[in-house]
Design an enzyme around this catalytic site. Structure first.
Site, mmCIF file in Angstrom:
data_model
loop_
_atom_site.group_PDB
_atom_site.id
_atom_site.type_symbol
_atom_site.label_atom_id
_atom_site.label_comp_id
_atom_site.label_asym_id
_atom_site.label_seq_id
_atom_site.Cartn_x
_atom_site.Cartn_y
_atom_site.Cartn_z
ATOM 1 N N CYS A 188 4.096 77.051 63.038
ATOM 2 C CA CYS A 188 2.766 76.474 62.896
ATOM 3 C C CYS A 188 1.735 77.498 62.460
ATOM 4 O O CYS A 188 0.985 77.287 61.536
ATOM 5 C CB CYS A 188 2.332 75.846 64.217
ATOM 6 N N ALA A 193 13.373 100.716 60.272
ATOM 7 C CA ALA A 193 14.536 99.955 59.817
ATOM 8 C C ALA A 193 14.261 99.176 58.530
ATOM 9 O O ALA A 193 15.176 98.931 57.749
ATOM 10 C CB ALA A 193 15.009 99.005 60.920
HETATM 11 C C1 LIG Z 1 12.599 95.314 63.955
HETATM 12 C C2 LIG Z 1 13.714 95.091 63.021
HETATM 13 C C3 LIG Z 1 13.669 95.554 61.712
HETATM 14 C C4 LIG Z 1 12.453 96.244 61.147
HETATM 15 O O1 LIG Z 1 12.291 97.506 61.700
HETATM 16 P P1 LIG Z 1 10.947 98.335 61.454
HETATM 17 O O2 LIG Z 1 11.236 99.657 62.061
HETATM 18 O O3 LIG Z 1 9.875 97.594 62.169
HETATM 19 O O4 LIG Z 1 10.723 98.412 59.995
HETATM 20 C C5 LIG Z 1 14.767 95.330 60.905
HETATM 21 N N1 LIG Z 1 15.851 94.683 61.353
HETATM 22 C C6 LIG Z 1 15.932 94.224 62.609
HETATM 23 C C7 LIG Z 1 17.166 93.529 63.051
HETATM 24 C C8 LIG Z 1 14.876 94.402 63.473
HETATM 25 O O5 LIG Z 1 14.950 93.909 64.709
#
Ligand SMILES: *Cc1c(COP(=O)(O)O)cnc(C)c1O
Length: 494
Positions: free
Chosen positions: A329, A76
Site C-alpha cells: 500500500c 551486499a
Molecule cells: C540486506 C540485503 C541486501 C542488501 O544489502 P546492503 O548491504 O543493504 O546493500 C542484499 N541481499 C539480501 C538478501 C539482503 O538481506
C-alpha cells in the site's frame, strides 16, 4: 533500543553491537584512522593497512574463506552487482545464459534485468510452496551456454535456507560459476564457502551487528580471473574494487564477524526458542499462516499471513512494534511481496503478511509484547471488516457497499434514515490505512445529510483533510462508491 517501540526488524538491519561501536570510535580517533592504507610510504598508512589486513582475516574466517578472497564493497547490494554483472560480462565470450530465482533480492534481480538489455538470457526459477529452489530444477535449467548461477543462501523475507551445497556441486561439475547472496546467512548459520562450494558470496556488515555501508564479496581464488570490475579507479583490492578503504568501517565489520563467529551456536538455539514462542502465541488466532513453514529456516525470521487483515493497516496499528509487511500500500511498487507471490500465496494473503525478525538484543518479554499487540490488532481489524457480519438491511435504513471479499478494499455503510436524512451511520471497512481512515471520517459526517447530498465532499477533499498522498486517491474511490450504493438503495419512505 528506542523506548517507545520494540525493534523486530532485524532482517532489514541489525542494531550495531556496542563493542563494534566502541572499536569503530577508537579507530576514528586514533592514528590508525588517519592513514590511507594505500600510503605505504609512511607509518600512518602502514598501520591502517595492517589493521585492515587483520580485519580481512577475521571476516574471511567467519565464512571459511582465505583473507585474499575477500574484496571490500559498500554492502551486499554492491557485492551482488559486482558478482552478477562482473561474472556475466567477463564470461560473455563463452555464453550469455544465466540461471537465478524469482525470490532473489532486488540487488540481484535488477542487475539481471540490466544484463538482459546487454543480450543475456536469464532463467528465473520458481520456488516450491515452502520457498525452496529445487537443485534438480537448477540442473535442468543449465544449458551449454550457461555461465552463471545465482541463488541466495537465505531469503530476506521468509528466512528459508537454500540447498547451496547441492547447487554448488552441480555447478562445479558443469563448469558454471556459482554466486550466492549470503547477506542474511553470514553470522546466522554456519557457512563454509569452500565446502559449499561457492565461487562468489555477498555479505554485509549491517545484517550482523556491524555498521551500514561496508560489505564484502567473497571471490574464490580461481574465480578471480572470471570477474570484471564494475568500478574503475585507483587499483585497490587488486583492481577489482578501487577506492580508499574505510578503515573504521572495516575494523567494525571484523569485530562484528568475530562476535557472530563465537556466539553463533548459542544464539541459534536461543533464537529458535524465541521463534517457537512467537509462533505458539500467534497460532492461537484463527487463519494464521507461517510463510515458508516446513522448509529449513534461519531462526531469526518469522513471516506470517493473517487471513482477512490488510498488512499495512496492521502495521499502522502496531505502533509499539517496529516490523515489516509484504503489503504494498505505501511502498513505491504497487505489487505486494513478489517473494510471497512466488510461493503461490494469493494477493490477499501476500498483502496480509508481517515479517517479524529478531536477534541478539531480543528478549522473551519483547516476543510476548509482540504477540499481545498483534493478537489485539488482528482481532480489531477483523471485527472492523465487512466480512465480520453479513450485510443486514434495517427496516428504516439503507446499506450500501463497494469492493468485496478477495478485493483490495471493501467498504460498507449502514445508515439509519429518518425523515429523509441520515440519523445514524455505521461502517465496516477492509483495506489499507487510507481506506479505513476515510471510511471512518466520512461515517462521522453523514448525520443530517439526505440522498442528494450524501457524500460530505469529494475524494480529493477527503484526501486533503486526512493528508492522503495524491497518488493514493484511487484507494478512496471505494468509499465514494459505497455511498453511491447507499443513495441507489435509499428507502422510499425515509
Ligand atoms: C540486506 C540485503 C541486501 C542488501 O544489502 P546492503 O548491504 O543493504 O546493500 C542484499 N541481499 C539480501 C538478501 C539482503 O538481506
Amino acid at each position: 533500543m528506542t523506548p517507545e517501540a520494540v525493534y523486530l526488524d532485524y532482517a532489514a538491519t541489525t542494531p550495531v553491537d556496542p563493542a563494534v561501536a566502541e572499536v569503530m570510535g577508537r579507530s576514528l580517533a586514533e592514528p590508525d584512522g588517519v592513514g590511507n592504507a594505500s600510503s605505504v610510504t609512511h607509518v600512518f598508512g602502514r598501520r591502517a593497512a595492517e589493521r585492515i589486513e587483520r580485519s580481512r582475516a577475521a571476516i574471511a574466517a567467519l565464512i571459511g574463506a582465505a583473507p585474499e578472497e575477500i574484496v571490500f564493497t559498500s554492502g551486499a547490494t554492491e557485492s551482488n552487482n559486482m558478482a552478477v554483472l562482473g561474472a556475466a560480462r567477463a564470461n560473455a565470450y563463452r555464453g550469455r545464459h544465466i540461471v537465478s530465482s524469482r525470490i532473489e533480492h532486488k540487488a540481484v534481480l535488477d542487475p539481471l534485468q540490466r544484463l538482459q538489455k546487454e543480450g543475456f538470457a536469464v532463467a528465473l526459477l520458481s520456488p516450491d510452496r515452502r520457498g525452496r529452489i529445487d537443485p534438480a530444477a537448477v540442473a535442468a535449467a543449465l544449458r551449454p551456454d550457461t555461465v552463471l548461477v545465482s541463488i541466495m543462501l537465505v531469503n530476506n523475507e521468509i528466512g528459508v535456507i537454500q540447498d547451496v551445497a547441492t547447487i554448488g556441486a552441480l555447478c562445479r561439475a558443469r563448469g558454471v560459476l556459482f554466486h550466492s547472496d549470503a547477506a542474511q546467512a553470514a553470522g546466522k548459520i554456519p557457512l563454509d564457502v569452500h565446502a559449499a562450494p561457492l565461487d562468489f558470496a555477498s555479505i554485509t556488515a549491517h545484517k550482523l551487528y556491524g555498521p551500514k555501508g561496508i560489505g564484502a564479496l567473497y571471490v574464490r581464488g580461481e574465480a578471480r580471473a572470471h570477474l570484471q570490475p564494475i568500478v574503475f579507479g585507483g587499483g585497490q583490492e587488486g583492481g577489482l574494487r578501487p577506492g580508499t578503504l574505510p578503515t573504521h568501517q572495516i575494523v567494525g565489520f571484523a569485530v562484528a564477524c568475530d562476535l557472530a563467529h563465537h556466539s553463533l551456536a548459542a544464539e541459534d538455539a536461543r533464537l529458535a526458542g524465541l521463534r517457537e514462542r512467537l509462533w505458539r502465541g500467534l497460532a492461537t488466532l484463527d487463519g494464521v499462516h507461517a510463510n515458508g513453514e516446513g522448509a529449513a529456516c534461519v531462526p531469526g525470521i518469522l513471516n506470517v499471513s493473517f487471513e482477512g487483515v490488510e498488512g499495512e493497516s496492521l502495521v499502522t496499528g502496531l505502533r509499539e512494534l517496529a516490523v515489516s509487511t509484504g503489503s504494498a500500500c505505501n511502498s513505491a511498487s504497487a505489487e505486494p511481496s513478489y517473494v510471497l507471490r512466488a510461493l503461490g500465496r494469493d494477493t490477499q494473503l501476500a498483502q496480509s503478511s508481517l515479517r517479524l525478525s529478531f536477534g541478539r538484543f531480543t528478549l522473551p518479554q519483547h516476543i510476548d509484547l509482540a504477540v499481545d499487540a498483534i493478537r489485539r490488532e488482528v482481532t480489531r481489524l477483523r471485527a472492523l471488516s465487512p466480512a465480520a457480519e453479513p450485510a443486514r438491511r434495517a427496516p428504516d435504513g439503507v446499506t450500501g457497499e463497494a469492493g468485496g471479499p478477495g478485493q483490495e478494499a471493501w467498504v460498507r455503510f449502514t445508515l439509519h434514515v429518518r425523515e429523509g436524512v441520515v440519523n445514524g451511520a455505521l461502517f465496516k471497512a477492509y483495506g489499507c490505512p487510507h481506506t479505513l481512515a476515510v471510511a471512518a471520517w466520512v461515517a462521522e459526517r453523514l448525520r443530517g445529510r439526505g440522498r442528494a447530498d450524501l457524500a460530505p465532499g469529494t475524494p480529493a477533499e477527503w484526501a486533503q483533510a486526512l493528508t492522503v498522498p495524491v497518488e493514493k486517491l484511487g484507494r478512496l474511490l471505494v468509499v465514494e462508491d459505497a455511498l453511491a450504493d447507499c443513495a441507489r438503495h435509499w428507502p422510499e419512505q425515509g
